[in-house]
Design an enzyme around this catalytic site. Sequence first.
Site, PDB file in Angstrom:
ATOM      1  N   GLU A 276      -2.275   0.875  -6.875  1.00 44.45           N
ATOM      2  CA  GLU A 276      -2.071   2.824  -6.740  1.00 44.45           C
ATOM      3  C   GLU A 276      -1.986   3.235  -7.656  1.00 44.45           C
ATOM      4  O   GLU A 276      -1.108   3.214  -7.764  1.00 44.45           O
ATOM      5  CB  GLU A 276      -1.639   2.941  -5.465  1.00 44.45           C
ATOM      6  CG  GLU A 276      -1.231   2.125  -4.168  1.00 44.45           C
ATOM      7  CD  GLU A 276      -0.216   2.717  -2.632  1.00 44.45           C
ATOM      8  OE1 GLU A 276       0.522   3.611  -3.131  1.00 44.45           O
ATOM      9  OE2 GLU A 276      -0.437   1.443  -2.125  1.00 44.45           O
TER      10      GLU A 276
ATOM     11  N   GLU B 137       4.626  -2.617  -0.897  1.00 46.49           N
ATOM     12  CA  GLU B 137       5.716  -1.886  -1.517  1.00 46.49           C
ATOM     13  C   GLU B 137       7.233  -2.813  -0.945  1.00 46.49           C
ATOM     14  O   GLU B 137       8.437  -1.989  -0.519  1.00 46.49           O
ATOM     15  CB  GLU B 137       5.994  -0.645  -1.586  1.00 46.49           C
ATOM     16  CG  GLU B 137       5.130   0.286  -2.187  1.00 46.49           C
ATOM     17  CD  GLU B 137       4.610   1.197  -2.944  1.00 46.49           C
ATOM     18  OE1 GLU B 137       5.988   2.122  -2.374  1.00 46.49           O
ATOM     19  OE2 GLU B 137       4.186   1.884  -3.758  1.00 46.49           O
TER      20      GLU B 137
HETATM   21  C1  GAL Z   1       3.314   5.059  -2.036  1.00 46.50           C
HETATM   22  C2  GAL Z   1       2.470   4.377  -0.818  1.00 46.50           C
HETATM   23  C3  GAL Z   1       2.380   4.848  -0.392  1.00 46.50           C
HETATM   24  C4  GAL Z   1       1.838   6.255  -0.634  1.00 46.50           C
HETATM   25  C5  GAL Z   1       2.009   6.703  -1.611  1.00 46.50           C
HETATM   26  C6  GAL Z   1       1.800   7.773  -1.130  1.00 46.50           C
HETATM   27  O1  GAL Z   1       4.534   4.460  -2.608  1.00 46.50           O
HETATM   28  O2  GAL Z   1       2.838   2.294  -1.056  1.00 46.50           O
HETATM   29  O3  GAL Z   1       1.430   3.860   0.821  1.00 46.50           O
HETATM   30  O4  GAL Z   1       2.536   5.820   0.861  1.00 46.50           O
HETATM   31  O5  GAL Z   1       3.113   5.870  -2.078  1.00 46.50           O
HETATM   32  O6  GAL Z   1       1.995   8.770  -2.868  1.00 46.50           O
END
Ligand code: GAL
Length: 669
Positions: A303, A142
């Site tokens: 994710e 990110e």
């Molecule tokens: C995302 C990030 C992850 C984790 C997640 C938590 O933005 O890539 O590493 O922090 O959020 O919800």
Amino acid sequence: MYIGVDYYPEQWPRERWETDLQMMKELGINVIRIAEFGWSLMEPEEGTFDFTLYDEAIKRMHSYGFDVVLGTPTATPPAWLIEKYPEVLPVDDHGHVISFGARRHYTVNSEVYQLLSKRIVTEMAKRYGQHPAVIGWQVDNEYGHEKSDRSYGDIDQTAFQSWLKEKYDSLDALNERWGTVFWSQTYTRWSQIPVPRKVYQEHNPSLLLDFDRFCAEMYNRYNRMQVEVLRTFIPERQFITHNFVYTGLAQDQKEMAKDLDFISFDNYPVWGGLADPISPAAIARQHDLCRGTKNGKGYWVMEELSGAQGWSQIGYNPRPGHLKLWTYQAISRGAEAIVYFRWRAARYGTEQFCHGILDHDGKPRRKYDEVKEVIDSLSGFADEWIASDYKADVAFYHDPENEWAWQIQPHSDQFEYVKEYLRFYEPAHSLNTQANIIRDDEDLSRYKVVVVPIYFLTKKRFNDQLKDYVKNGGTVVFSYRTGVKDEDNVVTEETLPGDLAEMCGIEVPEYESLRADKSSHVNGQAGVLEGLSSDGEVWSDYIETTTADVLATYEDSWFQDKAAITKNNYGQGTVYYIGSGVESAMIRKLYTSIFQEAGVRSSETPEKVELVWRESSDQTYLAVLNHDVEESHKISLPEGEWSENSTGNSYSGELMIPRLGSMVLVKQK
Ligand code: GAL
């Protein structure tokens, strides 16, 4: 299709790995992403490498038949690195150095950091480039997120000055284009040009916009450096991607994507502190942005939220059904793989309350069962669904540079870029219209309607494309504040909407920013808008027509005779202009008739029920998604006999979709 989890083997005792992998196997996943925050394990001291933990983890994953995606660990520079090279740390706009202690604490402009990154990525690529389980790489994590997109240190300033020199070649050109004569800012040496740290008032908007462009481009160069290292050592079968977020950062995802095999996205419809998920349209818009980033190419959700998230504040707990709903929504809009964040909630560290498929106690319960249900429902079907096409009749224009220009000058305390973008996107989404989000590099003639919302910072090239498109019969919808700025973030000297005035058939000699507690009142006068009224927020363009017809006017004792919404015939085509931030219902009504006239498919469904179509040569796929947490809804299915992929049940006519229900229906052509 790949469905998997984000896993952090380094956060769990090795004795637990077997249990986890066994449970993952039973769940039916086939890919695991690891390692994106593991730098201090891989390089515990400068130049000393130790891959034992990941060697062992990957070996075990491989023995279970899982494929592995490796993250390069550069989002978390270790303590030794910062101790030895503190100049790597970013600096905020107050000139304060951002401390070690969380993540993303580096500036891409640090040459030392570039070298150190290159070294760890080289070692990783050499180590795992040939590993049969490793199918691909996620570079960093990110970029730019959590305010790490802009850094204002001395290193950044020098890099900014060189970047400007490359761009403008001469200081005279820069002075001229930025208008530095204003407030005595004429630069006589490149080294005088500041990065935009705090001033008493506000910086020159042209400098601010160039600074954002610079920040985005330096991230692209940093990413390219990692990609080039990887490509030197890894085989072609391993892909390279990056997990983007689309939150208005000084990042140009589309440019960066040129160096990636495909893009990835982190889908969090709800996060820490949010009492409810964002709207279905807001999630859909992000997926449309993903699909548009590589002009229609499929992407991974690297994710996909599986439980309540948060650091010190914890957000809404997704209800039973949400996981499947958001997964189906993602695939229907272009995702080709889904990786759930995260396998299990961590017991320690900043993200203790980022819940996963498993919670802290590691026991499989409803979220595990729900992921299993998703996987079962997709098995034997997902590949054909993904291989089908998302076809769009409508295009929405979005350019991050326009978004940055708005961030620099939001005009009103009521203006928020995404909220205003959604004002014009959401009514089309609610009519279940298929739309692509585009930049200025697409052939507009493939679209029946092009919506260009809040087009404040204009680009000559795109203006010309729009004019040609309308002359040849296309339909364009503009909103308030169109045509104000040129690419240097300088205001046009033409009467608004500037270069686009003729095609709109209007002039905007006066306007007003509407702040909190101020609104306009707009009355429909003609066509579908006749008899409709709406309040308007944020902005009023007081329009005078030249060749356009008036569709709505202001109700205002001073501006009573001014138009608020207009329609103009230009060449073979039509141009609409919506001059105030009117309510969704009014825009929706207008779109209904625009879409009908242009032959765009749209359909009414109850609020919060979303339909997404995909087509293959012999089948039509219809995702039916009920985002309503409380109510079931009845919808009328499009004509024909539809069968549900997972159950084989047939449907025609009316269909009752339960709260948070999601299904994919298929019809033979
Ligand atoms: C995302 C990030 C992850 C984790 C997640 C938590 O933005 O890539 O590493 O922090 O959020 O919800």
